[in-house]
Design a protein around this motif. Structure first.
Motif, PDB file in Angstrom:
ATOM      1  N   ILE A  66       0.124  -0.532  -7.179  1.00  0.00           N
ATOM      2  CA  ILE A  66       0.345  -0.206  -5.773  1.00  0.00           C
ATOM      3  C   ILE A  66       1.460  -1.086  -5.218  1.00  0.00           C
ATOM      4  CG2 ILE A  66      -1.966   0.656  -5.249  1.00  0.00           C
ATOM      5  CD1 ILE A  66      -2.642  -2.112  -4.094  1.00  0.00           C
ATOM      6  N   VAL A  67       2.033  -0.648  -4.110  1.00  0.00           N
ATOM      7  CA  VAL A  67       2.999  -1.447  -3.375  1.00  0.00           C
ATOM      8  C   VAL A  67       2.268  -2.092  -2.204  1.00  0.00           C
ATOM      9  CG1 VAL A  67       5.137  -1.435  -2.042  1.00  0.00           C
ATOM     10  CG2 VAL A  67       4.901   0.050  -4.042  1.00  0.00           C
ATOM     11  N   THR A  68       2.482  -3.380  -2.029  1.00  0.00           N
ATOM     12  CA  THR A  68       1.822  -4.155  -0.982  1.00  0.00           C
ATOM     13  C   THR A  68       2.880  -4.763  -0.054  1.00  0.00           C
ATOM     14  OG1 THR A  68       1.869  -6.273  -2.164  1.00  0.00           O
ATOM     15  CG2 THR A  68       0.054  -4.764  -2.672  1.00  0.00           C
ATOM     16  N   GLY A  69       2.410  -5.420   0.994  1.00  0.00           N
ATOM     17  CA  GLY A  69       3.321  -6.054   1.938  1.00  0.00           C
ATOM     18  C   GLY A  69       3.808  -7.407   1.492  1.00  0.00           C
ATOM     19  N   GLY A  70       4.172  -7.557   0.228  1.00  0.00           N
ATOM     20  CA  GLY A  70       4.661  -8.816  -0.322  1.00  0.00           C
ATOM     21  C   GLY A  70       3.796  -9.297  -1.460  1.00  0.00           C
ATOM     22  N   ALA A  71       4.271 -10.326  -2.179  1.00  0.00           N
ATOM     23  CA  ALA A  71       3.524 -10.857  -3.317  1.00  0.00           C
ATOM     24  C   ALA A  71       2.255 -11.570  -2.871  1.00  0.00           C
ATOM     25  CB  ALA A  71       4.402 -11.800  -4.133  1.00  0.00           C
ATOM     26  N   SER A  72       2.303 -12.283  -1.743  1.00  0.00           N
ATOM     27  CA  SER A  72       1.105 -12.944  -1.250  1.00  0.00           C
ATOM     28  C   SER A  72       0.031 -11.917  -0.902  1.00  0.00           C
ATOM     29  CB  SER A  72       1.442 -13.796  -0.024  1.00  0.00           C
ATOM     30  OG  SER A  72       0.308 -14.478   0.448  1.00  0.00           O
ATOM     31  N   ALA A  73       0.453 -10.788  -0.330  1.00  0.00           N
ATOM     32  CA  ALA A  73      -0.486  -9.711  -0.052  1.00  0.00           C
ATOM     33  C   ALA A  73      -1.081  -9.169  -1.343  1.00  0.00           C
ATOM     34  CB  ALA A  73       0.217  -8.597   0.715  1.00  0.00           C
ATOM     35  N   ALA A  74      -0.257  -9.037  -2.381  1.00  0.00           N
ATOM     36  CA  ALA A  74      -0.764  -8.565  -3.671  1.00  0.00           C
ATOM     37  C   ALA A  74      -1.782  -9.542  -4.240  1.00  0.00           C
ATOM     38  CB  ALA A  74       0.396  -8.375  -4.647  1.00  0.00           C
ATOM     39  N   SER A 211       6.735 -10.130  -6.572  1.00  0.00           N
ATOM     40  CA  SER A 211       7.463  -9.923  -5.325  1.00  0.00           C
ATOM     41  C   SER A 211       8.409  -8.743  -5.490  1.00  0.00           C
ATOM     42  CB  SER A 211       8.260 -11.174  -4.945  1.00  0.00           C
ATOM     43  OG  SER A 211       9.120 -10.903  -3.858  1.00  0.00           O
ATOM     44  N   GLY A 212       8.486  -7.906  -4.462  1.00  0.00           N
ATOM     45  CA  GLY A 212       9.452  -6.824  -4.487  1.00  0.00           C
ATOM     46  C   GLY A 212      10.775  -7.218  -3.875  1.00  0.00           C
ATOM     47  N   GLY A 213      10.772  -8.290  -3.079  1.00  0.00           N
ATOM     48  CA  GLY A 213      11.957  -8.662  -2.328  1.00  0.00           C
ATOM     49  C   GLY A 213      12.783  -9.760  -2.951  1.00  0.00           C
ATOM     50  N   LYS A 214      12.475 -10.136  -4.185  1.00  0.00           N
ATOM     51  CA  LYS A 214      13.276 -11.152  -4.861  1.00  0.00           C
ATOM     52  C   LYS A 214      14.211 -10.466  -5.848  1.00  0.00           C
ATOM     53  CE  LYS A 214       9.915 -14.856  -4.080  1.00  0.00           C
ATOM     54  NZ  LYS A 214      10.652 -15.440  -2.949  1.00  0.00           N
ATOM     55  N   ALA A 215      14.073 -10.728  -7.130  1.00  0.00           N
ATOM     56  CA  ALA A 215      15.048 -10.217  -8.096  1.00  0.00           C
ATOM     57  C   ALA A 215      15.054  -8.699  -8.185  1.00  0.00           C
ATOM     58  CB  ALA A 215      14.777 -10.813  -9.475  1.00  0.00           C
ATOM     59  N   ILE A 216      13.921  -8.052  -7.925  1.00  0.00           N
ATOM     60  CA  ILE A 216      13.894  -6.591  -7.990  1.00  0.00           C
ATOM     61  C   ILE A 216      14.875  -5.996  -6.996  1.00  0.00           C
ATOM     62  CG2 ILE A 216      12.458  -4.554  -7.536  1.00  0.00           C
ATOM     63  CD1 ILE A 216      10.120  -6.013  -8.778  1.00  0.00           C
ATOM     64  N   GLY A 218      14.145  -5.190  -3.727  1.00  0.00           N
ATOM     65  CA  GLY A 218      13.531  -4.314  -2.745  1.00  0.00           C
ATOM     66  C   GLY A 218      13.429  -4.974  -1.383  1.00  0.00           C
ATOM     67  N   PRO A 219      12.805  -4.290  -0.420  1.00  0.00           N
ATOM     68  CA  PRO A 219      12.619  -4.878   0.907  1.00  0.00           C
ATOM     69  C   PRO A 219      11.851  -6.194   0.817  1.00  0.00           C
ATOM     70  CG  PRO A 219      12.028  -2.543   0.902  1.00  0.00           C
ATOM     71  CD  PRO A 219      12.237  -2.934  -0.521  1.00  0.00           C
ATOM     72  N   GLN A 220      12.194  -7.133   1.690  1.00  0.00           N
ATOM     73  CA  GLN A 220      11.566  -8.449   1.631  1.00  0.00           C
ATOM     74  C   GLN A 220      10.052  -8.368   1.803  1.00  0.00           C
ATOM     75  OE1 GLN A 220      12.529 -11.202   0.654  1.00  0.00           O
ATOM     76  NE2 GLN A 220      11.021 -12.651   1.396  1.00  0.00           N
ATOM     77  N   ALA A 221       9.580  -7.460   2.660  1.00  0.00           N
ATOM     78  CA  ALA A 221       8.136  -7.328   2.898  1.00  0.00           C
ATOM     79  C   ALA A 221       7.541  -6.299   1.945  1.00  0.00           C
ATOM     80  CB  ALA A 221       7.867  -6.939   4.349  1.00  0.00           C
ATOM     81  N   SER A 222       7.761  -6.510   0.639  1.00  0.00           N
ATOM     82  CA  SER A 222       7.176  -5.617  -0.362  1.00  0.00           C
ATOM     83  C   SER A 222       6.765  -6.413  -1.587  1.00  0.00           C
ATOM     84  CB  SER A 222       8.165  -4.505  -0.761  1.00  0.00           C
ATOM     85  OG  SER A 222       9.270  -5.024  -1.480  1.00  0.00           O
ATOM     86  N   GLY A 223       5.734  -5.927  -2.244  1.00  0.00           N
ATOM     87  CA  GLY A 223       5.247  -6.551  -3.471  1.00  0.00           C
ATOM     88  C   GLY A 223       4.600  -5.510  -4.350  1.00  0.00           C
ATOM     89  N   ILE A 224       4.278  -5.903  -5.562  1.00  0.00           N
ATOM     90  CA  ILE A 224       3.635  -5.018  -6.539  1.00  0.00           C
ATOM     91  C   ILE A 224       2.358  -5.676  -7.031  1.00  0.00           C
ATOM     92  CG2 ILE A 224       3.806  -4.070  -8.882  1.00  0.00           C
ATOM     93  CD1 ILE A 224       6.800  -3.714  -8.416  1.00  0.00           C
ATOM     94  N   LEU A 225       1.278  -4.905  -7.070  1.00  0.00           N
ATOM     95  CA  LEU A 225       0.066  -5.308  -7.775  1.00  0.00           C
ATOM     96  C   LEU A 225      -0.174  -4.280  -8.862  1.00  0.00           C
ATOM     97  CD1 LEU A 225      -2.360  -7.292  -7.904  1.00  0.00           C
ATOM     98  CD2 LEU A 225      -3.624  -5.637  -6.518  1.00  0.00           C
ATOM     99  N   ALA A 226      -0.187  -4.726 -10.116  1.00  0.00           N
ATOM    100  CA  ALA A 226      -0.312  -3.819 -11.252  1.00  0.00           C
ATOM    101  C   ALA A 226      -1.395  -4.323 -12.190  1.00  0.00           C
ATOM    102  CB  ALA A 226       1.015  -3.721 -12.003  1.00  0.00           C
ATOM    103  N   ILE A 269     -10.532  -6.160   3.915  1.00  0.00           N
ATOM    104  CA  ILE A 269     -10.007  -7.508   4.122  1.00  0.00           C
ATOM    105  C   ILE A 269      -8.485  -7.524   4.001  1.00  0.00           C
ATOM    106  CG2 ILE A 269     -10.225  -8.145   1.676  1.00  0.00           C
ATOM    107  CD1 ILE A 269     -10.986 -10.483   4.615  1.00  0.00           C
ATOM    108  N   GLY A 270      -7.931  -6.538   3.277  1.00  0.00           N
ATOM    109  CA  GLY A 270      -6.490  -6.498   3.068  1.00  0.00           C
ATOM    110  C   GLY A 270      -5.764  -5.490   3.941  1.00  0.00           C
ATOM    111  N   ARG A 271      -6.380  -5.068   5.029  1.00  0.00           N
ATOM    112  CA  ARG A 271      -5.725  -4.065   5.884  1.00  0.00           C
ATOM    113  C   ARG A 271      -4.354  -4.543   6.361  1.00  0.00           C
ATOM    114  NH1 ARG A 271      -3.539  -0.344   6.918  1.00  0.00           N
ATOM    115  NH2 ARG A 271      -3.724   1.099   8.671  1.00  0.00           N
ATOM    116  N   SER A 272      -4.237  -5.838   6.641  1.00  0.00           N
ATOM    117  CA  SER A 272      -2.966  -6.372   7.128  1.00  0.00           C
ATOM    118  C   SER A 272      -1.931  -6.502   6.022  1.00  0.00           C
ATOM    119  CB  SER A 272      -3.188  -7.739   7.784  1.00  0.00           C
ATOM    120  OG  SER A 272      -3.744  -8.657   6.854  1.00  0.00           O
ATOM    121  N   CYS A 273      -2.306  -6.189   4.784  1.00  0.00           N
ATOM    122  CA  CYS A 273      -1.391  -6.304   3.642  1.00  0.00           C
ATOM    123  C   CYS A 273      -0.617  -5.009   3.370  1.00  0.00           C
ATOM    124  CB  CYS A 273      -2.171  -6.677   2.385  1.00  0.00           C
ATOM    125  SG  CYS A 273      -3.018  -8.266   2.477  1.00  0.00           S
TER     126      CYS A 273
END
Length: 405
Positions: A66-74, A211-216, A218-226, A269-273
């Protein structure tokens, strides 16, 4: 008047890397165009996350993503998934209650980011004595020590990905799998190399956060949980807007087929993510670009940026200059001592536009120029700023002596 000028904002020169406090990197035109296209339409977010899962599976070899609102959110969502699985009653009880809430972590791998695990309701249990970092010896946590810490309340093991992390992930996953405990990997900044998209899962990890917003790119407020389908489905459920009649809700097959839940949980609990449609689509396009470019061309592109900065900078007196090779090449500027490096770094930030270099090696007297978040237009200006500061007798008094010598 531009939007930035209207807000009273002036861009900085970001030679520190794709760090969040400096707003990450610069999006490629294709990513910006994809986000703009997504912004002009509406989607069922389950369909959008299902499409994201298919792309993430193709890139990582995971069962789902899934795509999340950043790596910390993931990381938060991954921890929540490990705590409660697909039990909606347990989801509703977070963060107050969980039958299993302990998350084991090597003491040497504690970071400011693992607070995300605690926000989800986890309780971090430290294992091992990191003598190799304190300078007292050579020991660190071992897989056997981690295995001994597993008990009835253990929900997961957290492993923070670094080349020097111990115990090795493969050893840790073997003992975790034997005990039936999932391993959650924080790999936020572990790209490149491209192989790491698959490497942690191939080693046996159950969930990996990127993190989606670093080397990948993508947008800074994006992350991946796989990772494992059941755990990713749990994470998704704890992030989604679930304000609909329960009879209308079905998990897409990418996550769990039409598996029926006893009931639909409340907002999790992760609605804000959550990630928006623009972040999801932008990240998927960036992920395709990151894979298509490959490691060697990307390194060459980063090295060319550093060479342009070095050419514009010249040879500052009393400063040793080198390009350090690695997954991302870096320009190292070795000053006389830590005090000189700190003075130069402060002087760079005081300029207009402000120049931010990476501060990770200031204690060694080294300024680090990271190329990933530099625009092409920044390169000559950055070189000129470095030449002015590092050659200044006012900022670095030893510079005049170096010139005379």
């Amino acid at each position: 008047m531009s939007a930035l000028a209207g807000l009273g904002l002036a861009p900085v020169i970001n030679a520190a890397g794709t760090v969040t406090r400096l707003s990450g990197g610069i999006l490629a035109p294709e990513v910006v165009a994809a986000m703009a296209e997504a912004s002009a339409a509406c989607f069922d977010m389950l369909d959008l996350q299902a499409a994201a899962s298919r792309a993430i599976v193709a890139a990582t070899g995971a069962e789902a993503g899934i795509v999340t609102g950043g790596a910390s959110a993931a990381l938060l969502l991954g921890a929540a998934a490990c705590l409660v699985g697909l039990d909606p009653a347990a989801m509703d009880a977070l963060p107050r209650d969980a039958a299993r809430r302990e998350v084991i972590v090597a003491r040497s791998q504690r970071t400011m980011y693992d607070r995300a695990v605690e926000v989800a309701g986890g309780r971090l249990v430290e294992v091992g004595i990191p003598d190799r970092f304190s300078g007292a010896g050579v020991r660190d946590a071992t897989a056997a020590e981690m295995a001994a810490a597993i008990g009835p309340a253990t929900a997961a093991i957290l492993w923070v990905a670094q080349p020097w992390s111990e115990p090795p992930l493969e050893e840790l996953c073997r003992v975790a799998q034997a005990a039936g405990v999932p391993v959650l990997v924080d790999a936020a900044a572990q790209l490149p190399p491209l192989a790491n998209l698959r490497g942690f899962l191939d080693a046996g990890a159950d969930l990996v956060a990127f993190s989606g917003g670093k080397a990948i790119g993508g947008p800074q407020a994006s992350g991946i949980l796989a990772g494992r389908r059941k755990l990713v489905a749990s994470a998704l459920l704890q992030m989604l807007d679930l304000d609909l009649p329960a009879a209308q809700f079905r998990l897409p097959p990418e996550f769990a087929g039409n598996r029926a839940l006893p009931f639909l949980p409340r907002h999790g609990i992760g609605r804000s993510c959550k990630a928006g449609k623009e972040e999801i689509v932008g990240l998927l396009v960036a992920l395709q670009r990151f894979q298509a470019e490959g490691d060697a061309p990307r390194q060459a592109r980063m090295r060319a940026r550093l060479a342009a900065v070095q050419q514009a900078m010249g040879q500052p007196p009393g400063v040793a200059v080198e390009i350090a090779e690695g997954p991302t090449p870096l320009l190292l500027l070795r000053c006389a001592d830590a005090a000189a490096a700190r003075a130069a770094e402060a002087a760079l930030r005081a300029r207009r536009p402000a120049v931010h270099v990476n501060q990770g090696r200031l204690r060694e007297g080294v300024l680090v120029v990271h190329p990933a978040a530099l625009a092409e237009a920044d390169l000559p200006a950055l070189g000129a700023a470095l030449a002015a500061v590092l050659g200044s007798d006012t900022v670095l008094p030893f510079a005049s002596a170096a010139k005379a010598g």
